[in-house]
Write a protein that holds these residues in place. Structure first.
Motif, PDB file in Angstrom:
ATOM      1  N   HIS A   1       0.830  -1.213   0.000  1.00 35.64           N
ATOM      2  CA  HIS A   1       0.000   0.000   0.000  1.00 35.64           C
ATOM      3  C   HIS A   1       0.860   1.258   0.000  1.00 35.64           C
ATOM      4  O   HIS A   1       0.562   2.216  -0.710  1.00 35.64           O
ATOM      5  CB  HIS A   1      -0.934   0.010   1.209  1.00 35.64           C
ATOM      6  CG  HIS A   1      -1.938  -1.096   1.183  1.00 35.64           C
ATOM      7  ND1 HIS A   1      -2.586  -1.524   2.304  1.00 35.64           N
ATOM      8  CD2 HIS A   1      -2.406  -1.875   0.171  1.00 35.64           C
ATOM      9  CE1 HIS A   1      -3.412  -2.509   1.996  1.00 35.64           C
ATOM     10  NE2 HIS A   1      -3.317  -2.741   0.707  1.00 35.64           N
ATOM     11  N   GLY A   2       1.915   1.250   0.791  1.00 30.50           N
ATOM     12  CA  GLY A   2       2.798   2.407   0.848  1.00 30.50           C
ATOM     13  C   GLY A   2       3.466   2.688  -0.485  1.00 30.50           C
ATOM     14  O   GLY A   2       3.554   3.843  -0.923  1.00 30.50           O
TER      15      GLY A   2
ATOM     16  N   GLY B   1     -10.385  -1.720  11.294  1.00 25.25           N
ATOM     17  CA  GLY B   1      -9.059  -1.743  10.682  1.00 25.25           C
ATOM     18  C   GLY B   1      -9.083  -2.476   9.350  1.00 25.25           C
ATOM     19  O   GLY B   1      -8.465  -2.052   8.371  1.00 25.25           O
ATOM     20  N   LYS B   2      -9.819  -3.584   9.314  1.00 25.67           N
ATOM     21  CA  LYS B   2      -9.949  -4.349   8.067  1.00 25.67           C
ATOM     22  C   LYS B   2     -10.704  -3.548   7.012  1.00 25.67           C
ATOM     23  O   LYS B   2     -10.337  -3.562   5.833  1.00 25.67           O
ATOM     24  CB  LYS B   2     -10.664  -5.678   8.338  1.00 25.67           C
ATOM     25  CG  LYS B   2      -9.840  -6.642   9.160  1.00 25.67           C
ATOM     26  CD  LYS B   2     -10.595  -7.925   9.432  1.00 25.67           C
ATOM     27  CE  LYS B   2      -9.748  -8.839  10.307  1.00 25.67           C
ATOM     28  NZ  LYS B   2     -10.400 -10.133  10.532  1.00 25.67           N
ATOM     29  N   ILE B   3     -11.748  -2.838   7.443  1.00 23.75           N
ATOM     30  CA  ILE B   3     -12.510  -2.010   6.508  1.00 23.75           C
ATOM     31  C   ILE B   3     -11.623  -0.899   5.948  1.00 23.75           C
ATOM     32  O   ILE B   3     -11.634  -0.617   4.745  1.00 23.75           O
ATOM     33  CB  ILE B   3     -13.773  -1.435   7.187  1.00 23.75           C
ATOM     34  CG1 ILE B   3     -14.764  -2.561   7.477  1.00 23.75           C
ATOM     35  CG2 ILE B   3     -14.419  -0.337   6.336  1.00 23.75           C
ATOM     36  CD1 ILE B   3     -15.921  -2.171   8.379  1.00 23.75           C
ATOM     37  N   CYS B   4     -10.831  -0.290   6.811  1.00 22.21           N
ATOM     38  CA  CYS B   4      -9.929   0.779   6.372  1.00 22.21           C
ATOM     39  C   CYS B   4      -8.897   0.241   5.375  1.00 22.21           C
ATOM     40  O   CYS B   4      -8.637   0.870   4.352  1.00 22.21           O
ATOM     41  CB  CYS B   4      -9.232   1.404   7.586  1.00 22.21           C
ATOM     42  SG  CYS B   4      -8.140   2.778   7.170  1.00 22.21           S
ATOM     43  N   THR B   5      -8.334  -0.915   5.666  1.00 23.88           N
ATOM     44  CA  THR B   5      -7.348  -1.514   4.763  1.00 23.88           C
ATOM     45  C   THR B   5      -7.980  -1.841   3.415  1.00 23.88           C
ATOM     46  O   THR B   5      -7.393  -1.578   2.367  1.00 23.88           O
ATOM     47  CB  THR B   5      -6.736  -2.779   5.392  1.00 23.88           C
ATOM     48  OG1 THR B   5      -6.070  -2.412   6.603  1.00 23.88           O
ATOM     49  CG2 THR B   5      -5.748  -3.450   4.462  1.00 23.88           C
ATOM     50  N   THR B   6      -9.187  -2.384   3.448  1.00 24.02           N
ATOM     51  CA  THR B   6      -9.883  -2.733   2.205  1.00 24.02           C
ATOM     52  C   THR B   6     -10.219  -1.479   1.404  1.00 24.02           C
ATOM     53  O   THR B   6      -9.988  -1.431   0.187  1.00 24.02           O
ATOM     54  CB  THR B   6     -11.175  -3.519   2.510  1.00 24.02           C
ATOM     55  OG1 THR B   6     -10.820  -4.707   3.235  1.00 24.02           O
ATOM     56  CG2 THR B   6     -11.913  -3.897   1.242  1.00 24.02           C
TER      57      THR B   6
ATOM     58  N   PHE C   1      -7.103  -0.113  -0.209  1.00 25.23           N
ATOM     59  CA  PHE C   1      -6.719  -0.891  -1.388  1.00 25.23           C
ATOM     60  C   PHE C   1      -7.612  -0.542  -2.576  1.00 25.23           C
ATOM     61  O   PHE C   1      -7.133  -0.381  -3.700  1.00 25.23           O
ATOM     62  CB  PHE C   1      -6.777  -2.394  -1.091  1.00 25.23           C
ATOM     63  CG  PHE C   1      -6.312  -3.230  -2.245  1.00 25.23           C
ATOM     64  CD1 PHE C   1      -4.960  -3.361  -2.527  1.00 25.23           C
ATOM     65  CD2 PHE C   1      -7.224  -3.864  -3.060  1.00 25.23           C
ATOM     66  CE1 PHE C   1      -4.519  -4.122  -3.605  1.00 25.23           C
ATOM     67  CE2 PHE C   1      -6.807  -4.630  -4.136  1.00 25.23           C
ATOM     68  CZ  PHE C   1      -5.450  -4.759  -4.415  1.00 25.23           C
ATOM     69  N   ILE C   2      -8.911  -0.386  -2.333  1.00 22.63           N
ATOM     70  CA  ILE C   2      -9.850  -0.054  -3.416  1.00 22.63           C
ATOM     71  C   ILE C   2      -9.531   1.311  -4.009  1.00 22.63           C
ATOM     72  O   ILE C   2      -9.482   1.470  -5.234  1.00 22.63           O
ATOM     73  CB  ILE C   2     -11.311  -0.119  -2.913  1.00 22.63           C
ATOM     74  CG1 ILE C   2     -11.695  -1.579  -2.636  1.00 22.63           C
ATOM     75  CG2 ILE C   2     -12.274   0.525  -3.909  1.00 22.63           C
ATOM     76  CD1 ILE C   2     -12.997  -1.742  -1.874  1.00 22.63           C
ATOM     77  N   VAL C   3      -9.273   2.297  -3.162  1.00 19.13           N
ATOM     78  CA  VAL C   3      -8.947   3.645  -3.657  1.00 19.13           C
ATOM     79  C   VAL C   3      -7.639   3.628  -4.448  1.00 19.13           C
ATOM     80  O   VAL C   3      -7.566   4.167  -5.557  1.00 19.13           O
ATOM     81  CB  VAL C   3      -8.877   4.662  -2.490  1.00 19.13           C
ATOM     82  CG1 VAL C   3      -8.242   5.971  -2.934  1.00 19.13           C
ATOM     83  CG2 VAL C   3     -10.274   4.909  -1.925  1.00 19.13           C
ATOM     84  N   LEU C   4      -6.618   3.003  -3.883  1.00 20.46           N
ATOM     85  CA  LEU C   4      -5.330   2.955  -4.577  1.00 20.46           C
ATOM     86  C   LEU C   4      -5.460   2.220  -5.905  1.00 20.46           C
ATOM     87  O   LEU C   4      -4.944   2.681  -6.936  1.00 20.46           O
ATOM     88  CB  LEU C   4      -4.276   2.278  -3.695  1.00 20.46           C
ATOM     89  CG  LEU C   4      -3.914   2.989  -2.391  1.00 20.46           C
ATOM     90  CD1 LEU C   4      -2.942   2.147  -1.577  1.00 20.46           C
ATOM     91  CD2 LEU C   4      -3.355   4.380  -2.643  1.00 20.46           C
TER      92      LEU C   4
ATOM     93  N   ASN D   1      -9.581  13.352  -6.233  1.00 19.84           N
ATOM     94  CA  ASN D   1      -9.454  14.097  -4.973  1.00 19.84           C
ATOM     95  C   ASN D   1     -10.513  13.675  -3.957  1.00 19.84           C
ATOM     96  O   ASN D   1     -10.225  13.553  -2.761  1.00 19.84           O
ATOM     97  CB  ASN D   1      -9.523  15.601  -5.228  1.00 19.84           C
ATOM     98  CG  ASN D   1      -8.293  16.115  -5.950  1.00 19.84           C
ATOM     99  OD1 ASN D   1      -7.253  15.471  -5.962  1.00 19.84           O
ATOM    100  ND2 ASN D   1      -8.415  17.262  -6.570  1.00 19.84           N
ATOM    101  N   ILE D   2     -11.736  13.429  -4.423  1.00 18.58           N
ATOM    102  CA  ILE D   2     -12.793  12.974  -3.514  1.00 18.58           C
ATOM    103  C   ILE D   2     -12.416  11.626  -2.914  1.00 18.58           C
ATOM    104  O   ILE D   2     -12.528  11.419  -1.702  1.00 18.58           O
ATOM    105  CB  ILE D   2     -14.164  12.911  -4.242  1.00 18.58           C
ATOM    106  CG1 ILE D   2     -14.665  14.326  -4.545  1.00 18.58           C
ATOM    107  CG2 ILE D   2     -15.184  12.123  -3.414  1.00 18.58           C
ATOM    108  CD1 ILE D   2     -15.865  14.378  -5.475  1.00 18.58           C
ATOM    109  N   LEU D   3     -11.969  10.700  -3.750  1.00 18.76           N
ATOM    110  CA  LEU D   3     -11.554   9.382  -3.259  1.00 18.76           C
ATOM    111  C   LEU D   3     -10.432   9.512  -2.227  1.00 18.76           C
ATOM    112  O   LEU D   3     -10.458   8.848  -1.180  1.00 18.76           O
ATOM    113  CB  LEU D   3     -11.087   8.498  -4.421  1.00 18.76           C
ATOM    114  CG  LEU D   3     -12.160   7.998  -5.377  1.00 18.76           C
ATOM    115  CD1 LEU D   3     -11.520   7.308  -6.581  1.00 18.76           C
ATOM    116  CD2 LEU D   3     -13.120   7.058  -4.662  1.00 18.76           C
TER     117      LEU D   3
END
Length: 187
Positions: free
Chosen positions: A82-83, A131-136, A139-142, A157-159
């Protein structure tokens, strides 16, 4: 942590190593992209990484290959992936640098608090659902920003801003968890 060779070379752990090896390949492909085809190749690398991430967990649970080292290396592979994606995206999307900074600060906090608590014999019992929701969602945004190189700047920018908010909220939700762990040190 006592790690044997069989554990190090388990299929799920090898899949995590493979994901780490995909990181420089993604970076080179994405940074050098000159056409939609190049961006789709970078997106393909992300798909392979994502599928491998999904499968390593399934295999570990199904075939009873869950190990302490696997619990360490899998999230490390996630965070590094992700980084790297976010860092590459800062070259294309101006506001991505703010998301990258929030990522580094949040994950730095999690690492430091985890290490401090580990010194006192305490550790998180796996990732929390938020935490899992944030990680998911990260990943979707990236992935969306890589998959759709022609996305409008406003949509990008919204994403990015929605993900920054998600990450800040998640960070805030972890603070009381670590505080409660701190309260058990003396007991």
């Amino acid at each position: 942590m006592n790690i044997n060779k069989k554990e190090l070379l388990s299929i799920p752990n090898c899949m995590s190593y493979f994901r780490i090896l995909l990181i420089p390949l993604f970076c080179i492909t994405y940074i050098g992209a000159n056409s939609k085809r190049d961006y789709y190749m970078a997106a393909g690398i992300i798909i392979i990484s994502g599928v491998t991430d999904f499968l390593d967990g399934k295999i570990a649970r199904r075939f009873h290959m869950i190990t302490e080292f696997g619990k360490f290396i899998d999230p490390v592979a996630d965070k590094l992936t992700h980084g790297a994606i976010a860092l590459c995206l800062t070259l294309r999307y101006h506001y991505m640098k703010y998301l990258f900074v929030v990522m580094v600060l949040k994950e730095g906090f999690m690492l430091i608090m985890g290490a401090i608590n580990l010194r006192h014999g305490k550790k998180l019992d796996g990732a929390k659902m938020y935490g899992k929701i944030c990680t998911t969602s990260l990943f979707i945004v990236l992935a969306a920003l890589v998959f759709f190189p022609g996305i409008s700047e406003i949509t990008a920018n919204i994403l990015i801003f929605v993900e920054i908010i998600m990450m800040l909220v998640t960070w805030g939700l972890y603070i009381p968890v670590f505080y409660k762990m701190r309260q058990t040190w003396d007991k």
